[in-house]
Write an enzyme that holds these catalytic residues in place. Structure first.
Site, PDB file in Angstrom:
ATOM      1  N   LYS A   9       0.844  -1.207   0.000  1.00  0.00           N
ATOM      2  CA  LYS A   9       0.000   0.000   0.000  1.00  0.00           C
ATOM      3  C   LYS A   9       0.869   1.243   0.000  1.00  0.00           C
ATOM      4  CE  LYS A   9       0.808   1.172   4.612  1.00  0.00           C
ATOM      5  NZ  LYS A   9       1.564   2.294   5.110  1.00  0.00           N
ATOM      6  N   GLY A  98       4.260  -4.131   3.970  1.00  0.00           N
ATOM      7  CA  GLY A  98       4.531  -5.483   3.468  1.00  0.00           C
ATOM      8  C   GLY A  98       4.156  -6.578   4.469  1.00  0.00           C
ATOM      9  N   ASP A 133      -2.476  -1.612  10.376  1.00  0.00           N
ATOM     10  CA  ASP A 133      -2.645  -1.588   8.908  1.00  0.00           C
ATOM     11  C   ASP A 133      -3.395  -2.810   8.361  1.00  0.00           C
ATOM     12  OD1 ASP A 133      -1.522   0.825   8.136  1.00  0.00           O
ATOM     13  OD2 ASP A 133       0.498   0.002   7.888  1.00  0.00           O
TER      14      ASP A 133
HETATM   15  C1  LIG Z   1       2.127   4.328   9.541  1.00  0.00           C
HETATM   16  C2  LIG Z   1       1.030   3.393   9.081  1.00  0.00           C
HETATM   17  O1  LIG Z   1       1.601   2.346   8.319  1.00  0.00           O
HETATM   18  C3  LIG Z   1       0.086   4.163   8.184  1.00  0.00           C
HETATM   19  O2  LIG Z   1      -0.803   3.334   7.482  1.00  0.00           O
HETATM   20  C4  LIG Z   1       0.276   2.804  10.269  1.00  0.00           C
HETATM   21  O3  LIG Z   1      -0.310   3.823  11.060  1.00  0.00           O
HETATM   22  C5  LIG Z   1       1.125   1.899  11.130  1.00  0.00           C
HETATM   23  O4  LIG Z   1       0.563   0.646  11.054  1.00  0.00           O
HETATM   24  P1  LIG Z   1       1.298  -0.663  11.642  1.00  0.00           P
HETATM   25  O5  LIG Z   1       2.704  -0.723  11.173  1.00  0.00           O
HETATM   26  O6  LIG Z   1       0.382  -1.810  11.361  1.00  0.00           O
HETATM   27  O7  LIG Z   1       1.325  -0.284  13.163  1.00  0.00           O
HETATM   28  P2  LIG Z   1       1.303  -1.189  14.483  1.00  0.00           P
HETATM   29  O8  LIG Z   1       2.143  -2.408  14.252  1.00  0.00           O
HETATM   30  O9  LIG Z   1      -0.105  -1.335  14.932  1.00  0.00           O
HETATM   31  O10 LIG Z   1       2.058  -0.219  15.479  1.00  0.00           O
HETATM   32  C6  LIG Z   1       3.446   0.043  15.438  1.00  0.00           C
HETATM   33  C7  LIG Z   1       3.721   1.242  16.328  1.00  0.00           C
HETATM   34  O11 LIG Z   1       3.248   2.432  15.685  1.00  0.00           O
HETATM   35  C8  LIG Z   1       2.652   3.320  16.607  1.00  0.00           C
HETATM   36  N1  LIG Z   1       1.263   3.620  16.187  1.00  0.00           N
HETATM   37  C9  LIG Z   1       0.648   2.872  15.229  1.00  0.00           C
HETATM   38  C10 LIG Z   1      -0.632   3.193  14.804  1.00  0.00           C
HETATM   39  C11 LIG Z   1      -1.283   4.306  15.394  1.00  0.00           C
HETATM   40  N2  LIG Z   1      -2.512   4.668  15.021  1.00  0.00           N
HETATM   41  N3  LIG Z   1      -0.650   5.031  16.340  1.00  0.00           N
HETATM   42  C12 LIG Z   1       0.617   4.706  16.743  1.00  0.00           C
HETATM   43  O12 LIG Z   1       1.183   5.385  17.588  1.00  0.00           O
HETATM   44  C13 LIG Z   1       2.742   2.650  17.976  1.00  0.00           C
HETATM   45  O13 LIG Z   1       3.900   3.166  18.607  1.00  0.00           O
HETATM   46  C14 LIG Z   1       2.961   1.187  17.652  1.00  0.00           C
HETATM   47  O14 LIG Z   1       3.722   0.542  18.641  1.00  0.00           O
HETATM   48  N1  LIG Z   2       6.036 -11.100   6.773  1.00  0.00           N
HETATM   49  C1  LIG Z   2       6.767 -10.009   7.013  1.00  0.00           C
HETATM   50  N2  LIG Z   2       7.209  -9.266   5.990  1.00  0.00           N
HETATM   51  C2  LIG Z   2       7.930  -8.146   6.227  1.00  0.00           C
HETATM   52  N3  LIG Z   2       8.290  -7.722   7.437  1.00  0.00           N
HETATM   53  C3  LIG Z   2       7.882  -8.422   8.503  1.00  0.00           C
HETATM   54  C4  LIG Z   2       7.093  -9.581   8.326  1.00  0.00           C
HETATM   55  N4  LIG Z   2       6.827 -10.059   9.537  1.00  0.00           N
HETATM   56  C5  LIG Z   2       7.412  -9.243  10.424  1.00  0.00           C
HETATM   57  N5  LIG Z   2       8.073  -8.258   9.824  1.00  0.00           N
HETATM   58  C6  LIG Z   2       8.839  -7.196  10.518  1.00  0.00           C
HETATM   59  O1  LIG Z   2       8.013  -6.035  10.544  1.00  0.00           O
HETATM   60  C7  LIG Z   2       8.804  -4.866  10.426  1.00  0.00           C
HETATM   61  C8  LIG Z   2       8.034  -3.854   9.590  1.00  0.00           C
HETATM   62  O2  LIG Z   2       7.862  -4.402   8.323  1.00  0.00           O
HETATM   63  P1  LIG Z   2       6.799  -3.824   7.273  1.00  0.00           P
HETATM   64  O3  LIG Z   2       7.389  -4.001   5.934  1.00  0.00           O
HETATM   65  O4  LIG Z   2       5.450  -4.372   7.512  1.00  0.00           O
HETATM   66  O5  LIG Z   2       6.881  -2.301   7.701  1.00  0.00           O
HETATM   67  P2  LIG Z   2       6.253  -1.037   7.142  1.00  0.00           P
HETATM   68  O6  LIG Z   2       5.892  -1.213   5.717  1.00  0.00           O
HETATM   69  O7  LIG Z   2       7.119   0.118   7.507  1.00  0.00           O
HETATM   70  O8  LIG Z   2       4.958  -1.042   7.982  1.00  0.00           O
HETATM   71  P3  LIG Z   2       3.914   0.075   8.184  1.00  0.00           P
HETATM   72  O9  LIG Z   2       3.911   1.003   7.059  1.00  0.00           O
HETATM   73  O10 LIG Z   2       2.702  -0.825   8.255  1.00  0.00           O
HETATM   74  O11 LIG Z   2       4.339   0.653   9.495  1.00  0.00           O
HETATM   75  C9  LIG Z   2      10.130  -5.263   9.798  1.00  0.00           C
HETATM   76  O12 LIG Z   2      11.178  -4.786  10.588  1.00  0.00           O
HETATM   77  C10 LIG Z   2      10.117  -6.792   9.761  1.00  0.00           C
HETATM   78  O13 LIG Z   2      11.229  -7.374  10.383  1.00  0.00           O
END
Ligand SMILES: C[C@](O)(CO)[C@H](O)COP(=O)(O)OP(=O)(O)OC[C@H]1O[C@@H](n2ccc(N)nc2=O)[C@H](O)[C@@H]1O
Ligand SMILES: Nc1ncnc2c1ncn2[C@@H]1O[C@H](COP(=O)(O)OP(=O)(O)OP(=O)(O)O)[C@@H](O)[C@H]1O
Length: 288
Positions: A9, A98, A133
């Site tokens: 996304k 991802g 997400d």
């Molecule tokens: C940045 C985005 O990717 C935008 O779509 C999302 O808001 C984050 O989604 P995500 O990676 O699935 O997030 P989560 O794994 O639920 O949370 C990771 C960390 O992001 C922060 N977090 C996330 C979502 C939210 N609404 N508020 C937060 O403060 C929190 O510190 C949490 O510990």
């Molecule tokens: N199946 C997976 N694929 C990718 N990363 C993973 C997976 N499972 C756990 N992780 C861990 O999750 C962390 C975040 O990966 P991801 O690619 O989802 O982040 P992101 O795209 O920045 O997420 P978001 O935008 O949702 O915050 C990575 O440091 C990775 O080690």
């Protein structure tokens, strides 16, 4: 063997409205898909097994595929077990969701192979502790995210332009981006209004990602890529989610292709997505 694609996304704008006592934040964001995808191969097996093409991502309980698998088994119960072989193409920690996309696809695969017939809301319910997400990816349609970003209203906001996404080759922490941002409870225009009522040419003046300033302050390359995407002729450019990826939306194909080739030549991992892209969420049986 069953095969399926797990799509990434981008966030079309992100308003951080409030810092909550839990440490989480209430937000408003637009979600759409890009063509960047991981490839799943799934087989019935004696026990759960996960293989990933990217060795730097853990394959134990920290993996979101494993977490989704365990949540499904805990709440619904599995009659068979499955092995997952995943070719990771989407960079991790890139703001492209991802891991969340992989978790959502795992739930949809198990729902299909176990013939459990759960609705998307029921799948979202059993993934509630896994990440904000994931509900967007389970719904599988572009839309608006409110609440923690996990309350999804599907909406036709897939851009009618070419989306060039550039990964700067380092990860960005989501928790840090939220901790360091300035919430604004009263933005002048809502993301929903901008995405549904304003032309793409206006977005650069109206649409912002509140997580961008602190992340760019620490990683100037993100800001430089954004500037370069505008220099190439993007109508709109921004960081996706909490970074580190940056995307540009282009109205003309030849301009987008030129920009794509330049970033590619410089060695960046990139993806170019066609206007109005719709992901194929199918889970297909492949004879082996
Ligand atoms: C940045 C985005 O990717 C935008 O779509 C999302 O808001 C984050 O989604 P995500 O990676 O699935 O997030 P989560 O794994 O639920 O949370 C990771 C960390 O992001 C922060 N977090 C996330 C979502 C939210 N609404 N508020 C937060 O403060 C929190 O510190 C949490 O510990
Ligand atoms: N199946 C997976 N694929 C990718 N990363 C993973 C997976 N499972 C756990 N992780 C861990 O999750 C962390 C975040 O990966 P991801 O690619 O989802 O982040 P992101 O795209 O920045 O997420 P978001 O935008 O949702 O915050 C990575 O440091 C990775 O080690």
């Amino acid at each position: 063997m069953w095969i399926a694609n797990s799509y990434a996304k981008i966030n079309l704008g992100l308003h951080v409205l409030e810092r909550l006592p839990t440490g989480y934040h209430s937000i408003e964001t637009g979600f759409c898909f890009i063509e960047w995808n991981d490839r799943f191969e799934v087989n019935e097996s004696n026990s759960y097994d996960l293989t990933l093409s990217n060795p730097s991502i853990p394959i134990d309980e920290r993996n979101l595929i494993t977490q989704a698998y365990n949540a499904f088994d805990r709440y619904i119960g599995l009659t068979n077990h499955y092995s997952f072989n995943v070719k990771k193409n989407i960079p991790a920690g890139a703001g492209l969701g991802g891991g969340s996309s992989n978790a959502a696809l795992t739930l949809r695969i198990l729902n299909k192979l176990e013939k459990t017939g759960l609705s998307s809301d029921e799948l979202i319910d059993l993934s509630r502790d896994l990440g904000a997400d994931i509900p967007f990816f389970v719904k599988g349609k572009p839309g608006l995210g409110t609440g923690l970003g996990n309350e999804i209203e599907p909406m036709d906001i897939q851009p009618d332009g070419w989306i060039l996404t550039v990964y700067p080759d380092f990860e960005s922490s989501t928790a840090e981006a939220y901790q360091q941002c300035e919430p604004n409870p009263n933005p002048e225009f809502s993301i929903k209004r901008i995405l549904t009522e304003e032309e793409l040419e206006e977005w650069r003046y109206l649409l912002q990602n509140d997580l961008e300033p602190p992340v760019i302050a620490r990683n100037h390359l993100i800001g430089n890529i954004k500037d370069q995407l505008y220099d190439f002729g993007a109508a709109y450019s921004a960081m996706s989610g909490s970074g580190s990826s940056v995307f540009g939306i282009f109205e003309q194909d030849f301009v987008a292709i030129q920009a794509y080739e330049s970033f590619h030549k410089l060695g960046f991992a990139t993806n170019l997505t066609k206007p109005g892209f719709t992901p194929d969420h199918g889970i297909y049986l492949k004879e082996v």
